[in-house]
Design a protein around this motif. Structure first.
Motif, PDB file in Angstrom:
ATOM      1  N   GLU A  18       0.861  -1.180   0.000  1.00 30.75           N
ATOM      2  CA  GLU A  18       0.000   0.000   0.000  1.00 30.75           C
ATOM      3  C   GLU A  18       0.900   1.233   0.000  1.00 30.75           C
ATOM      4  O   GLU A  18       1.761   1.377   0.870  1.00 30.75           O
ATOM      5  CB  GLU A  18      -0.912  -0.007   1.219  1.00 30.75           C
ATOM      6  N   ILE A  19       0.691   2.090  -0.977  1.00 31.71           N
ATOM      7  CA  ILE A  19       1.533   3.270  -1.187  1.00 31.71           C
ATOM      8  C   ILE A  19       0.723   4.520  -0.880  1.00 31.71           C
ATOM      9  O   ILE A  19      -0.407   4.665  -1.343  1.00 31.71           O
ATOM     10  CB  ILE A  19       2.011   3.349  -2.658  1.00 31.71           C
ATOM     11  N   GLU A  20       1.307   5.404  -0.112  1.00 30.59           N
ATOM     12  CA  GLU A  20       0.685   6.705   0.151  1.00 30.59           C
ATOM     13  C   GLU A  20       1.712   7.776  -0.193  1.00 30.59           C
ATOM     14  O   GLU A  20       2.867   7.696   0.232  1.00 30.59           O
ATOM     15  CB  GLU A  20       0.272   6.809   1.612  1.00 30.59           C
ATOM     16  N   ILE A  21       1.293   8.733  -0.981  1.00 26.71           N
ATOM     17  CA  ILE A  21       2.144   9.864  -1.358  1.00 26.71           C
ATOM     18  C   ILE A  21       1.594  11.111  -0.693  1.00 26.71           C
ATOM     19  O   ILE A  21       0.399  11.398  -0.786  1.00 26.71           O
ATOM     20  CB  ILE A  21       2.137  10.103  -2.888  1.00 26.71           C
ATOM     21  N   THR A  22       2.456  11.860  -0.020  1.00 29.94           N
ATOM     22  CA  THR A  22       2.084  13.186   0.472  1.00 29.94           C
ATOM     23  C   THR A  22       2.987  14.191  -0.229  1.00 29.94           C
ATOM     24  O   THR A  22       4.199  13.994  -0.322  1.00 29.94           O
ATOM     25  CB  THR A  22       2.239  13.314   1.999  1.00 29.94           C
ATOM     26  N   SER A  23       2.384  15.235  -0.764  1.00 25.94           N
ATOM     27  CA  SER A  23       3.124  16.274  -1.473  1.00 25.94           C
ATOM     28  C   SER A  23       2.664  17.639  -0.973  1.00 25.94           C
ATOM     29  O   SER A  23       1.460  17.900  -0.903  1.00 25.94           O
ATOM     30  CB  SER A  23       2.884  16.186  -2.977  1.00 25.94           C
ATOM     31  N   VAL A  24       3.639  18.480  -0.661  1.00 21.69           N
ATOM     32  CA  VAL A  24       3.355  19.820  -0.147  1.00 21.69           C
ATOM     33  C   VAL A  24       4.130  20.828  -0.985  1.00 21.69           C
ATOM     34  O   VAL A  24       5.325  20.647  -1.241  1.00 21.69           O
ATOM     35  CB  VAL A  24       3.758  19.937   1.344  1.00 21.69           C
ATOM     36  N   CYS A  25       3.451  21.880  -1.405  1.00 22.36           N
ATOM     37  CA  CYS A  25       4.077  22.913  -2.217  1.00 22.36           C
ATOM     38  C   CYS A  25       5.077  23.714  -1.392  1.00 22.36           C
ATOM     39  O   CYS A  25       4.759  24.208  -0.320  1.00 22.36           O
ATOM     40  CB  CYS A  25       3.018  23.847  -2.787  1.00 22.36           C
ATOM     41  N   SER A  26       6.288  23.833  -1.914  1.00 21.86           N
ATOM     42  CA  SER A  26       7.318  24.644  -1.289  1.00 21.86           C
ATOM     43  C   SER A  26       7.380  26.010  -1.963  1.00 21.86           C
ATOM     44  O   SER A  26       7.464  27.035  -1.297  1.00 21.86           O
ATOM     45  CB  SER A  26       8.667  23.917  -1.406  1.00 21.86           C
ATOM     46  N   ILE A  27       7.332  26.003  -3.305  1.00 24.65           N
ATOM     47  CA  ILE A  27       7.386  27.232  -4.111  1.00 24.65           C
ATOM     48  C   ILE A  27       6.464  27.045  -5.311  1.00 24.65           C
ATOM     49  O   ILE A  27       6.461  25.991  -5.933  1.00 24.65           O
ATOM     50  CB  ILE A  27       8.814  27.494  -4.650  1.00 24.65           C
ATOM     51  N   GLN A  28       5.692  28.063  -5.649  1.00 27.91           N
ATOM     52  CA  GLN A  28       4.874  28.059  -6.866  1.00 27.91           C
ATOM     53  C   GLN A  28       4.841  29.478  -7.395  1.00 27.91           C
ATOM     54  O   GLN A  28       4.558  30.405  -6.648  1.00 27.91           O
ATOM     55  CB  GLN A  28       3.451  27.586  -6.564  1.00 27.91           C
TER      56      GLN A  28
END
Length: 145
Positions: free
Chosen positions: A96-106
């Motif tokens: 089971e794979i969980e990805i968490t992604s948080v924006c650092s710069i946009q």
């Protein structure tokens, strides 16, 4: 909308099953490694391919962000990664794979940096900062004519 509707990939390459959380500057996705996964070799996926799963999560994030403001989904490009770390060597069928992604710069051009973590059965398997760009149609028209 299905997950495949958010990505321009052929459906066989899509490695995300569901969006668990989505909000300004962040996304969390979940999937299970299935027997028909085209990345499998001898029942395993090398962990360096985690970058593709992270990039797909960001593609879904971009598509849902555009959708929220009434824009159509566009193309996104993985430009590179920094600080890519692997803590386990591979993924296996049934993981089971969980990805968490948080924006650092946009920025306004569509360039962004996202801090991503991939968890395997609840354990941190890899992490990286991904550099991506999601240009608007005007930019793509200038580049591709």
């Amino acid at each position: 909308m299905s997950i495949s509707d958010h990505l321009p990939h052929a459906s066989k390459i899509v490695m995300i099953d569901e969006v668990v959380e989505f909000g300004p500057g962040k996304i969390k996705t979940r999937s299970v490694i299935k027997e028909d996964n085209i990345f499998l070799r001898d029942g395993k996926i090398e962990m360096y391919k985690a970058i593709e799963i992270m990039a797909q999560a960001l593609g879904i994030y971009d598509s849902k962000t555009r959708e929220a403001v009434g824009q159509k989904s566009g193309l996104g490009f993985l430009l590179g990664s920094r600080k890519f770390e692997m803590f386990i060597p591979f993924l296996s069928i049934g993981d089971e794979i969980e990805i968490t992604s948080v924006c650092s710069i946009q920025d306004d051009s569509g360039f962004g940096v996202y801090d991503c973590e991939l968890y395997v059965n609840g354990i941190l398997g890899s992490r990286a900062s991904l550099n991506v760009i999601s240009p608007d149609d005007d930019f793509l028209q200038k580049v591709f004519g």
